[in-house]
Design a protein around this motif. Structure first.
Motif, short mmCIF file in Angstrom:
data_model
loop_
_atom_site.label_atom_id
_atom_site.label_comp_id
_atom_site.label_asym_id
_atom_site.label_seq_id
_atom_site.Cartn_x
_atom_site.Cartn_y
_atom_site.Cartn_z
N PRO A 41 43.67 39.19 85.88
CA PRO A 41 42.96 38.88 87.13
C PRO A 41 43.38 39.78 88.30
N ILE A 42 44.64 40.19 88.34
CA ILE A 42 45.09 41.04 89.44
C ILE A 42 44.38 42.39 89.37
N LEU A 43 44.28 42.92 88.17
CA LEU A 43 43.63 44.21 88.02
C LEU A 43 42.13 44.10 88.24
N VAL A 44 41.54 43.00 87.77
CA VAL A 44 40.11 42.80 87.97
C VAL A 44 39.79 42.77 89.46
N HIS A 45 40.62 42.08 90.20
CA HIS A 45 40.37 41.99 91.64
C HIS A 45 40.95 43.17 92.40
N ASP A 46 41.58 44.08 91.68
CA ASP A 46 42.11 45.28 92.28
C ASP A 46 43.06 44.98 93.45
N LEU A 47 43.96 44.05 93.22
CA LEU A 47 44.83 43.64 94.31
C LEU A 47 46.06 44.53 94.42
N MET A 48 46.54 45.01 93.28
CA MET A 48 47.79 45.77 93.28
C MET A 48 47.69 46.86 92.24
N LYS A 49 48.61 47.80 92.36
CA LYS A 49 48.75 48.79 91.28
C LYS A 49 49.48 48.12 90.13
N LYS A 50 49.38 48.73 88.96
CA LYS A 50 49.91 48.07 87.77
C LYS A 50 51.42 47.79 87.88
N ASN A 51 52.18 48.79 88.37
CA ASN A 51 53.62 48.59 88.46
C ASN A 51 53.99 47.44 89.39
N GLU A 52 53.35 47.46 90.54
CA GLU A 52 53.56 46.39 91.51
C GLU A 52 53.24 45.04 90.87
N ALA A 53 52.11 45.03 90.18
CA ALA A 53 51.63 43.77 89.59
C ALA A 53 52.65 43.23 88.60
N ILE A 54 53.24 44.11 87.81
CA ILE A 54 54.21 43.65 86.82
C ILE A 54 55.40 42.99 87.51
N ASN A 55 55.89 43.63 88.58
CA ASN A 55 57.00 43.03 89.30
C ASN A 55 56.63 41.68 89.89
N TYR A 56 55.41 41.63 90.42
CA TYR A 56 54.93 40.40 91.03
C TYR A 56 54.83 39.28 89.99
#
Lengths: 612, 309
Positions: free
Chosen positions: A406-421
């Motif tokens: 969902p984070i990538l679908v909504h383009d909220l963060m870059k992948k690295n950031e998203a993983i940390n989050y």
């Protein structure tokens, strides 16, 4: 006291490809004539294995390692059940010992009429003619209070409701007046109101026609134990950890597991919470002015499928004219029997279902007519937690992929950031970081629900609809997950709609409660008001139907029959057909449905508000 | 009844599509029926033109197509290019042997299929399960010309138990076994898996808790619930059989619809192929209807849905 069944040193194990696993470890207990013995414990504790060992119905991969089960049969002979051949055991099954199973939906043969299924057991054990057996069958159906027995006997199981099917199961168990009836979670799959009816029936039969029959009652519900049983056995991981008179065990539990089990009940949690209420108020503050969700006259109707060529004009009236609002940081509970429309309402609100009519305002924005495309942005802010955590996770995706999507679908963060989050979130829901690489089947039920919660949280929503998030879990796990939700609610500043059929969970978790019946909201009130002074007769019946561990036994308000069909609901007040004390007007169905405010914040359907 | 009328109405568009497809394909593929009719003999243009006229092949394609449809609605499916007989007569002549063979195969297949299915399914993962399933696998995978010839060799030639050619019931035995074995293999496997599934259902545990014997549990409680998948297969396979088992017919030198269709296609005998397609489509739909009807007998839940519909 005459002892009828004696289980001694029973050990049962399951054989699998990974070796054998011990399910029962050297358990011993006995059952006296005419007593009700409760067997409690969580799933996996060995309750069902115990009953299946007695019945000789263990699955093929299970075997009995050692032990004896001695039964005094109807002819007063002592038999060791475990030494019997299958043919000899068949003389006892259904005759000396009978069983009522958990799943009323699946435990009757769909291709045989219920009459045939009852007659079968009678003819199998009694040497009487078919006509006589048929007569006995009709009598039995009458005893279990099935209306119109001759008609019903010709029907097939799918034509009966869950409660009715369970009555049929009970009549099968009673048919040969056995020495022992094993009831394995007989009411767990049913609504509380139906459960109350059945338990009452069971006790009535117990006290009248089968007074000498003993009952081994297997349940996870301590409330039922308290109401029904004479003695109780607590099982934990295949062992008996405590045994005694019900009152002694409940008032003065000796084993730490029993204590935990009792204390993890929402009713006890509630007391703790009341004690710490002061800090509670500091932390969760319901903002009175800010309404985050407002629903006006919402309807959801499903067309009844009729076939290939014809559109039907009948509809299932799942949600009828509901208006609600939810304030910021508030938790609104939706409660009602199955078929009351709770889930449909929840799904309509976040537009997983398109409402038929009515308006939904989310942050003052009317989203009811939004297309799926327009909803994508809103969905970030509105999320859902589902009931079945396993079915709602994709089995072929690992947890990281599920959460990151969902984070990538909504383009909220870059992948690295998203993983940390995501690592942060998985930590917040109390799971180790390593779980991210694992797949759904590697987790337990409680852990899966934590993943489900994490999935709902990744988009940082403001508003969450939680649809029965804890009802598939054991009591102690339930408590953990509820505590987690409670904590997350504060840290993430959440507003929630919490759907549950379990009143004690609702009381524990919610600020405000809406009681639903047949698509209508019949009462809305702050949680303390609703539980202390319910105004609607349905709410009262619902509250009284719940078996309580604590407090004195009150006279139960039983509601009769099953919930009517939502295709043709009763006219006027929809509850009037089952109302325990209907007024003259509502009997005729002359009063329209509609909430009126009886006290500030306490709304009740006008029909009942006028009656009482 | 509503339900079945709807099903019957589907016949019309299905037939129309099937005809059109046959007509188009037979007109696209190379080869001139006139050449085939003349048997490759040299002929003058005049003769060829005459034959062409006789067959109605001189008309434009579209006109042939529409006139065929119009005639078909009147019940006239045309005459064979090859024999000049009405195609309906040709089909009638070949239909009986095929039906006999199909029914023979069906009886053999259902009997052994269900038997081995129960034999295996009541004790999964045992020796007898493995044994039955190996037999079933053989039934499915051994080519029928081989089975046919082996049967002729063993029972006909060597042992002399049954005549290889001839008329009547006895001559039907070996061909029936040949087609039936394929049938039985599929039936056995499906009956087994479906039965294993049913025996794990909660209502079987309930039945056992009543103290009922295991035979009664299989026959009274399980079999009926397990029959839906095998019956579906039965419909499909019977449909295949009744449209002609070409290879078996060839091996046993029996007349039949399979043979007829093969010859018709090779000769580009368009009317005959079309008529056969009509027949086969109709049979398929009819069989499906029977299968659907049987579902209702087996499972009361399906019955109820239909009554509502």
């Amino acid at each position: 006291m005459v002892e009828i069944l004696n289980v001694s040193n029973l050990s049962t194990a399951f054989q699998s490809d990974y070796g054998s696993k011990q399910a029962l470890k050297n358990i011993s207990f006995k059952i006296n004539e005419g007593e009700v013995l409760a067997l409690v414990g969580e799933s996996g504790s060995g309750k069902t294995v115990t009953s299946l060992s007695i019945m000789g119905l263990l699955p093929n991969n299970a075997y009995i390692q050692e032990g004896n089960i001695n039964l005094i049969d109807k002819k007063n002979n002592q038999v060791n059940i475990l030494k019997l051949t299958d043919e000899k055991h068949n003389l006892i099954r259904g005759n000396d010992i009978s069983m009522v199973f958990q799943e009323p939906m699946t435990c009757l043969n769909p291709t045989m009429t219920i009459g045939d299924q009852i007659v079968e057991v009678i003819l199998n054990h009694k040497k009487i003619s078919k006509t006589k057996a048929f007569k006995e069958m009709i009598e039995l159906l009458g005893l279990v209070e099935i209306p119109d027995p001759t008609q019903r006997a010709r029907e097939y199981p799918h034509q009966l409701s869950g409660g009715m099917r369970q009555r049929v199961m009970i009549s099968i168990a009673l048919a040969c007046t056995p020495k022992l009836i094993i009831a394995d979670e007989p009411t767990s799959a049913l609504d509380v109101t139906i459960q109350a009816q059945l338990l009452q029936l069971l006790m009535k039969l117990k006290n009248s026609i089968v007074s000498k029959t003993s009952i081994l009652f297997i349940t996870h519900d301590l409330g039922i134990v308290r109401e029904l049983a004479d003695r109780v056995i607590v099982m934990y991981q295949g062992e008996i950890v405590e045994e005694g008179k019900v009152k002694d065990v409940f008032d003065n539990p000796k084993h730490s597991y029993t204590r935990n089990l009792i204390q993890s009940l929402p009713e006890f949690k509630l007391e703790e919470r009341k004690l710490t209420k002061k800090d509670d108020n500091k932390q969760t503050k319901v903002d009175d002015n800010e309404i985050i969700l407002k629903i006006e006259n919402l309807f959801k109707e499903f067309p009844v499928e009729k076939g290939f060529f014809k559109e039907s004009n009948e509809t299932v009236k799942a949600v009828q004219n509901i208006s609600l609002n939810v304030k910021k940081n508030e938790v609104l509970g939706l409660v009602g029997e199955s078929g009351s429309g709770k889930s449909t309402l929840g799904k309509s609100i976040i537009k997983l279902l398109q409402p038929s009519r009515g308006k939904i305002y989310f942050n003052n924005e009317n989203i009811s007519e939004y297309s799926n495309k327009q909803m994508i942005k809103i969905r970030q802010k509105m999320q859902m937690i589902f009931q079945d955590p396993f079915a709602s996770l994709n089995p072929r995706k690992n947890i990281l992929d599920t959460l990151i999507e969902p984070i990538l679908v909504h383009d909220l963060m870059k992948k690295n950031e998203a993983i940390n989050y995501i690592k942060e979130i998985i930590n917040d829901v109390g799971l180790p970081i390593e779980s991210l690489r694992r797949f759904p089947h590697e987790f337990s039920g409680g852990q899966r629900q934590r993943i489900g919660i994490a999935r709902a949280l990744v988009l940082k929503p403001e508003f969450i609809v939680a649809d029965e998030p804890v009802s598939a879990l054991d009591v102690s796990i339930q408590a953990q997950v509820l505590n987690l939700l409670e904590k997350l609610k504060k840290t993430y500043n959440l507003t929630m709609i919490f759907i549950s059929h379990d009143l004690s969970v609702i009381e524990f978790f919610c600020d405000k409660v809406a009681v639903m019946y047949l698509g209508h909201v019949v009462e809305i009130a702050p949680v303390s008001k609703l539980f202390n002074s319910p105004k609607h007769s349905y709410t009262r019946a619902l509250l009284s139907a719940v078996p309580k561990v604590k407090g004195k036994d009150k006279e139960k308000i039983l509601i009769k029959g099953d919930i009517p069909s939502p295709i043709n609901p009763p006219s006027g007040c929809v509850f009037r057909t089952r109302c325990p004390n209907p007024g003259i007007d509502c009997k005729g169905g002359n009063i329209e449905m509609g909430l009126i405010e009886v006290e500030p914040g306490h709304w009740v359907d006008q029909c009942c508000a006028n009656c009482n | 009844m509503n339900f079945f009328i709807k099903k019957l109405l589907i016949v019309i568009p299905t037939l129309y599509i099937a005809w059109t497809v046959v007509f188009v394909t037979l007109n696209i593929i190379p080869g001139d029926p006139v050449n085939l009719m003349l048997g490759g003999r040299p002929a003058s243009d005049e003769v060829r033109e005459n034959v062409r006229k006789n067959l109605g092949l001189d008309k434009p394609v579209f006109e042939r197509y529409t006139s065929f449809l119009i005639n078909a609605t009147k019940g006239d499916l045309g005459k064979s290019y090859l024999t000049r007989q009405p195609v309906t007569t040709m089909i009638k002549e070949n239909m009986m042997p095929t039906i006999e063979l199909s029914i023979g195969g069906l009886i053999f297949g259902v009997f052994f299929g269900v038997f081995f299915g129960i034999f295996a399914g009541t004790k999964p993962n045992s020796m007898r399960d493995t044994f039955s399933m190996i037999i079933a696998l053989c039934g499915i995978s051994l080519p029928s010309f081989w089975i046919g010839m082996m049967l002729i060799y063993i029972f006909g030639t060597t042992l002399g138990w049954v005549p290889i050619v001839g008329e009547g019931f006895v001559s039907l035995i070996l061909p029936s076994i040949t087609v039936g074995l394929f049938f039985a293999g599929g039936m056995a496997r499906l009956t087994r898996s479906s039965l294993v599934d049913v025996l794990n259902q909660d209502y079987i545990r309930t039945a056992r808790s009543k103290g009922i014997s295991k035979y009664r549990i299989v026959l009274r409680h399980s079999l009926r619930n397990a029959m839906i998948p095998p019956v579906t297969l039965l419909g499909i396979q019977f449909g295949l059989l009744i449209t002609g088992a070409v290879i078996t017919e060839e091996v046993f030198a029996r007349p039949g619809l399979g043979q007829l269709l093969l010859q018709a296609i090779l000769a580009k005998d368009i009317p005959l192929v079309q008529a056969l397609v009509v027949y086969m489509t109709a049979v398929y739909i009819f069989l499906n209807l029977i299968v659907d009807f049987t579902y209702g007998i087996i499972d009361p839940r399906i019955r109820l849905e239909r009554n509502r519909g």
